[in-house]
Design an enzyme around this catalytic site. Structure first.
Site, PDB file in Angstrom:
ATOM      1  N   CYS A   1     -10.842   0.352  -8.042  1.00 59.15           N
ATOM      2  CA  CYS A   1     -11.986   0.519  -7.005  1.00 59.15           C
ATOM      3  C   CYS A   1     -13.093  -0.501  -7.577  1.00 59.15           C
ATOM      4  O   CYS A   1     -13.016  -1.086  -8.677  1.00 59.15           O
ATOM      5  CB  CYS A   1     -12.553   1.908  -7.486  1.00 59.15           C
TER       6      CYS A   1
ATOM      7  N   ASP B   1     -13.841 -34.403  13.433  1.00 59.59           N
ATOM      8  CA  ASP B   1     -13.327 -35.478  13.065  1.00 59.59           C
ATOM      9  C   ASP B   1     -12.592 -36.004  14.146  1.00 59.59           C
ATOM     10  O   ASP B   1     -12.016 -35.063  14.939  1.00 59.59           O
ATOM     11  CB  ASP B   1     -12.727 -35.708  11.848  1.00 59.59           C
TER      12      ASP B   1
ATOM     13  N   ASP C   1     -13.466 -37.294   5.013  1.00 61.11           N
ATOM     14  CA  ASP C   1     -14.081 -36.242   5.374  1.00 61.11           C
ATOM     15  C   ASP C   1     -14.257 -35.270   4.406  1.00 61.11           C
ATOM     16  O   ASP C   1     -14.888 -34.035   4.587  1.00 61.11           O
ATOM     17  CB  ASP C   1     -13.090 -35.529   6.407  1.00 61.11           C
TER      18      ASP C   1
ATOM     19  N   CYS D   1     -14.463  -0.148 -11.205  1.00 63.57           N
ATOM     20  CA  CYS D   1     -13.514  -0.641 -12.230  1.00 63.57           C
ATOM     21  C   CYS D   1     -13.794  -2.212 -12.435  1.00 63.57           C
ATOM     22  O   CYS D   1     -13.723  -2.709 -13.436  1.00 63.57           O
ATOM     23  CB  CYS D   1     -12.070  -0.400 -11.795  1.00 63.57           C
TER      24      CYS D   1
ATOM     25  N   ASP E   1      -9.831 -34.159   8.421  1.00 61.63           N
ATOM     26  CA  ASP E   1      -8.740 -34.147   7.876  1.00 61.63           C
ATOM     27  C   ASP E   1      -8.555 -35.212   6.644  1.00 61.63           C
ATOM     28  O   ASP E   1      -7.663 -35.342   5.819  1.00 61.63           O
ATOM     29  CB  ASP E   1      -7.557 -34.514   8.717  1.00 61.63           C
TER      30      ASP E   1
END
Length: 796
Positions: A50, A459, A662, A53, A658
């Site tokens: 949870c 791009d 970029d 925790c 890509d």
């Protein structure tokens, strides 16, 4: 590779000194040394379940000297700790980390970063299912006995049924409730609270009160409430576990594709080596039927490959010399000799695995809100229950029985299961749905950021187009010229030559003599004693006829026409003294580009094109795809400047690219995506990576993100509405413990069911995989989309 740092040595010394059960060798293999000197350790912490925790562990470890970060992955129940280079001198070692976790009540086991199979051994579904079955059996029988009591059984029958219910309920809750009791006792032993403390308190109080009533001949008992509460709590916990196992199965499914070893070629001999010992430059042999152990380049051999892991396409692909093949790709028909270009932990397969794990690791705004609310839960619930107890004790003139009953109802009805599940289940289902569509999410918070975008920047080369040249137009060639051009193209490694050879089709080719390839110019050879050239038009024109239907005038016109049309370029062919012929090359538009961009515009997003290419090809592609704003000759700095300008205007930007150039702009965007074909830097910088060829992955991911955002808000609203209605009713004494148990569990089930709607998200904008019959070039697609008789122009 494993980390051999001073921290590890210190841990081993401490282990020997204290006689600890945890072996130093396990800790050694749990670490990995980073290039910046940091050491990363991963531990399995099965007791985590949870938000409280998570908060307890991270709050305890992050302040330790030398700990750069400590992050708990709730889905995988794993703890990742990064020690800074000064971690060892400060005394913070892996051993100390495990010791601290033990004191907190969270036993930890080191996990080898490459051994994801250990996740399968951590599954708890079987135990939860057994506990659920016991609780369900007990609930059904106790409820049956309770109905008889409610129907007006006499005192002797009532007392007997109460005792029989006790014999069923007490052992059932003792066994099935271990899930909650162990967690609560561990938390209390460490001097803290979590959500299982009030749950355990409610179960024990309801059982204790019921036993008191049964043994003293009282008229009411709440065994039915205790077992029903246990049953429905376990239903919610089991559904949550199923969602997490679904995420784990995706990670394990990828991990199972990884080879455990590789066959190395050493002086003509074959030697099997562990996968961790494979380094770039090694020559390996991959037999038919085995998967590529690492990213590699084909050296020799003929075979077909199943690249569906990367592209989503089931059609086998022919392996050719020089071809790059990703780790995990299946070799189908023949042995291949390859050269490794990465290690196992830097391969495409390892990157996919890491991204799937990280998808559950990140915590966005909604997750942080849920975490903060979960931290406040236990103290608030105890205060409300205490207030209800004291209030009713005063109001009833000391009727402790009524006061305890109301307090129990408050403890039960305020269980935060619905709130705790509001965000994690949506993120797990969302990550799983994206993975099914071939989209990998690097960070859970990226899903939230993607839902907020209002602008998309693309791009061009490699993103909107495939970046591979294709033959789009050629002069009319004779059979002899066609055959000679094919033969020359076959002797060149240039991408343009491969495109020409593929475009001219098959046929008998003449023998070539005195073949030579001149860098930057082309290929020259003797064909039946005649000199022929294929390559740069100006270079080919040196040997071509000075006049004729395909002479200099035609050559110049052809090149200018190519420029006007925006095609990638042109290649020329000629026999010595004969007219020249030109081949026009173009790029193939990526599958799904047209419907993908149309879907993004329909969703209210602005779409822009930023490209480093020249004006003509950019204008042509933008006009064909309906992109209203396009910029050419953009440097990386120009792209970043445009992103910052949009962000300055209040826009949320998605960058899709890509290339290596970029990577900076991918990092600058609010969120980013890259195809699997992108360079390593591009994939690492992106928040999402799509492995399918189709660009429709972009609108699909946006759609899933927006649906996830809506579902999270709906889940929060449902959880808050439930508590706003249920808590006042419980404190007013209008809700019995049994009704509270049913209402609380129903709220959790409603939240999980609402989240599962995301799994039914449909594809929008076209196919995601390679189910488009064939790619079209920019020229071919433009010819179809342009109005008849009108040239395509970039819209204003």
């Amino acid at each position: 590779m494993s980390c051999c740092s001073p921290a590890l040595a210190l841990a081993e010394n401490e282990e020997r000194a204290t006689g600890a059960d945890l072996r130093g060798e396990e800790l050694k293999h749990a670490g990995r040394l980073g290039v910046d000197g940091t050491a990363t350790y991963v531990f399995s912490v099965p007791a985590v379940h949870c938000g409280a925790c998570i908060a307890a562990i991270e709050d305890a470890l992050n302040p330790l000297a030398g700990v750069a970060s400590a992050r708990v992955n709730l889905t995988l129940r794993r703890l990742t700790v990064v020690l800074s280079p000064e971690g060892a001198p400060s005394g913070t070692t892996p051993f100390r980390l495990v010791e601290t976790l033990q004191r907190l009540g969270y036993p930890a086991t080191p996990v080898d970063l490459g051994d994801l199979e250990q996740l399968a051994r951590e599954k708890e579904s079987g135990k939860l299912l057994l506990a659920l079955g016991i609780a369900g059996f007990a609930a059904a029988n106790v409820m049956l006995l309770s109905v008889s009591v409610w129907s007006g059984a006499d005192e002797a029958t009532r007392d007997l049924f109460h005792l029989i219910s006790a014999l069923i309920a007490v052992p059932a809750v003792a066994i099935s409730g271990q899930v909650f009791f162990r967690s609560a006792f561990a938390a209390l032993g460490a001097g803290r609270l979590n959500m299982d403390v009030p749950i355990s308190l409610a179960l024990l109080l309801s059982l204790g009160l019921s036993l008191y009533e049964s043994l003293s001949g009282g008229s009411e008992a709440y065994f039915d409430a205790a077992v029903t509460l246990t049953f429905f709590l376990l239903v919610g916990r089991y559904l949550d576990q199923l969602m997490r196992e679904r995420a784990r199965s995706a990670v394990l499914g990828i991990a199972r594709l990884a080879a455990k070893g590789a066959t190395r070629i050493v002086d003509g001999d074959l030697v099997v080596v562990p996968i961790d010992e494979v380094t770039p430059g090694m020559h390996l042999r991959v037999p038919a039927g085995e998967r590529m152990p690492v990213d590699a380049r084909v050296i020799a051999g003929a075979s077909y490959l199943d690249r569906s892991l990367v592209t989503g396409e089931s059609e086998p692909v022919s392996a050719t010399a020089g071809m790059r093949v990703e780790a995990g790709v299946l070799n189908l028909t023949g042995a291949l000799d390859v050269e490794a270009i990465s290690g196992a932990k830097d391969s495409f397969l390892a990157e996919m695995t890491a991204m799937m794990e990280a998808a559950e690791q990140g915590r966005g705004a909604y997750v942080r809100i849920a975490d903060r609310m979960a931290r406040l839960y236990a103290p608030a619930v105890h205060c409300l229950a205490a207030a209800a107890f004291l209030g009713w004790l005063v109001a009833t003139g000391g009727d402790w029985y009524q006061a305890v009953t109301v307090a129990i109802a408050v403890l039960i009805v305020t269980c935060p299961c619905a709130l705790g599940l509001a965000v994690p289940v949506v993120h797990v289902v969302g990550a799983s749905r994206l993975f099914q569509a071939g989209i990998l999410m690097k960070d859970g918070s990226a899903l939230e950021r993607l839902a907020e975008i209002d602008a998309v920047l693309f791009d061009k080369t490699g993103t909107l187009t495939t970046g591979t040249p294709r033959l789009s137009r050629t002069d009319v060639l004779s059979g002899t010229e066609n055959a000679a051009a094919r033969a020359l193209a076959a002797r060149s490694h240039h991408p343009a030559s491969r495109a020409i050879r593929s475009g001219l089709g098959a046929g008998v080719e003449p023998e070539l003599e005195a073949v030579r390839e001149i860098a930057g110019s082309g290929v020259e050879a003797l064909v039946d004693g005649r000199r022929a050239r294929l390559g740069r038009p100006g270079w080919v024109a040196e040997i071509a006829a000075a006049d004729g239907p395909r002479g200099d005038e035609g050559l110049g016109h052809g090149i200018e026409e190519n420029r006007r049309r925006g095609e990638k370029g042109s290649v020329a062919f000629a026999f010595e003294g004969a007219p020249i012929s030109t081949f026009s090359l173009d790029e193939a538009v990526r599958e799904g580009a047209v419907p993908a961009l149309a879907t993004l515009r329909d969703a209210g997003l602005s779409v822009e094109l930023l490209s480093g290419d020249g004006e003509a090809p950019v204008r042509r592609l933008a006009g064909m795809l309906g992109i209203e704003r396009a910029a050419c000759r953009q440097s990386p700095a120009d792209k970043i400047a445009r992103i910052h300008a949009l962000q300055g205007e209040g826009h949320q930007v998605l960058m899709v690219g890509d290339g290596l150039n970029d990577a900076p702009s991918l990092a600058a965007g609010n969120v980013s995506m890259a195809p699997a074909s992108a360079c390593d830097a591009g994939r690492l910088a992106a928040d999402f990576v799509f492995t399918r060829e189709s660009l429709c992955a972009v609108p699909f991911a946006v759609d899933v993100a927006r649906r996830a955002k809506t579902l999270v808000k709906t889940n929060f609203a449902l959880a808050i509405l439930y508590n706003a209605v249920a808590v006042p009713l419980a404190m007013a004494g209008l809700v019995t413990p049994l009704v509270a148990a049913i209402a609380m569990s129903a709220s959790s089930i409603v939240v999980v069911a609402n989240s599962l709607r995301l799994a039914r998200a449909k594809r929008r904008g076209g196919p995601l995989a390679g189910d488009v019959p064939g790619r079209k070039t920019v020229a071919a697609t433009a010819a179809e989309t342009a109005p008849e008789g009108k040239p395509l122009e970039l819209p204003a």
